[in-house]
Write a protein that holds these residues in place. Sequence first.
Motif, PDB file in Angstrom:
ATOM      1  N   ALA A  81     -33.609 -79.479  97.324  1.00 25.02           N
ATOM      2  CA  ALA A  81     -32.245 -78.994  97.538  1.00 25.02           C
ATOM      3  C   ALA A  81     -31.231 -79.917  96.858  1.00 25.02           C
ATOM      4  N   ASN A  82     -31.433 -81.214  96.969  1.00 24.33           N
ATOM      5  CA  ASN A  82     -30.532 -82.172  96.316  1.00 24.33           C
ATOM      6  C   ASN A  82     -30.569 -82.016  94.800  1.00 24.33           C
ATOM      7  N   LEU A  83     -31.762 -81.866  94.248  1.00 20.58           N
ATOM      8  CA  LEU A  83     -31.888 -81.682  92.798  1.00 20.58           C
ATOM      9  C   LEU A  83     -31.236 -80.381  92.337  1.00 20.58           C
ATOM     10  N   LEU A  84     -31.431 -79.309  93.087  1.00 21.18           N
ATOM     11  CA  LEU A  84     -30.828 -78.029  92.722  1.00 21.18           C
ATOM     12  C   LEU A  84     -29.297 -78.095  92.778  1.00 21.18           C
ATOM     13  N   GLY A 138     -24.315 -78.330  89.721  1.00 22.23           N
ATOM     14  CA  GLY A 138     -23.104 -79.046  89.318  1.00 22.23           C
ATOM     15  C   GLY A 138     -23.002 -79.177  87.806  1.00 22.23           C
ATOM     16  N   ASP A 139     -24.155 -79.394  87.157  1.00 22.50           N
ATOM     17  CA  ASP A 139     -24.177 -79.524  85.691  1.00 22.50           C
ATOM     18  C   ASP A 139     -24.081 -78.167  84.997  1.00 22.50           C
ATOM     19  N   THR A 158     -27.864 -69.170  86.971  1.00 19.74           N
ATOM     20  CA  THR A 158     -28.510 -68.659  88.180  1.00 19.74           C
ATOM     21  C   THR A 158     -29.748 -69.509  88.406  1.00 19.74           C
ATOM     22  N   ILE A 159     -29.796 -70.144  89.545  1.00 20.52           N
ATOM     23  CA  ILE A 159     -30.897 -71.062  89.836  1.00 20.52           C
ATOM     24  C   ILE A 159     -31.693 -70.494  91.007  1.00 20.52           C
ATOM     25  N   THR A 160     -32.998 -70.425  90.838  1.00 17.93           N
ATOM     26  CA  THR A 160     -33.860 -69.981  91.935  1.00 17.93           C
ATOM     27  C   THR A 160     -34.879 -71.065  92.230  1.00 17.93           C
ATOM     28  N   PHE A 161     -35.356 -71.037  93.430  1.00 22.45           N
ATOM     29  CA  PHE A 161     -36.388 -71.980  93.861  1.00 22.45           C
ATOM     30  C   PHE A 161     -37.459 -71.161  94.553  1.00 22.45           C
ATOM     31  N   SER A 162     -38.672 -71.252  94.058  1.00 21.81           N
ATOM     32  CA  SER A 162     -39.774 -70.491  94.647  1.00 21.81           C
ATOM     33  C   SER A 162     -40.736 -71.426  95.349  1.00 21.81           C
TER      34      SER A 162
END
Length: 115
Positions: free
Chosen positions: A87-90, A95-96, A101-105
């Motif tokens: 979560a911190n990395l995402l 922010g960058d 669109t960012i997803t995490f599976s």
Amino acid sequence: MPNSDMVQSVLKALDILRLTAASPRGMRLNEIAEALAMKTSTAHNLIRTLCARGFLCKDSASRFHPGNAIQELASLKSRNLVMLEAANLLRRIHGDLPQATITFSEMTTGAIRCR
């Protein structure tokens, strides 16, 4: 009186878990009761409950060993730490790249969950 504000049955159950985890070959009911200066019937009831919840298991020689639930607890803690770091990395990636669109599976038993 020390530990007077604590639940004695929980303390005894935790003592059983610690004792059996420290025994490489496992322990029999009477060995556990004796080592913890506990009535055999009390040890039996606590062990039966721990087995029912998967915290202890009994082998073919009637010796008790730590069960799978202990490993599950440890893996849940590790999983939570991994998820927190993810979560911190995402958040940093977002922010960058605020327009991305960012997803995490995540792989679960028999499925892939997208968060």
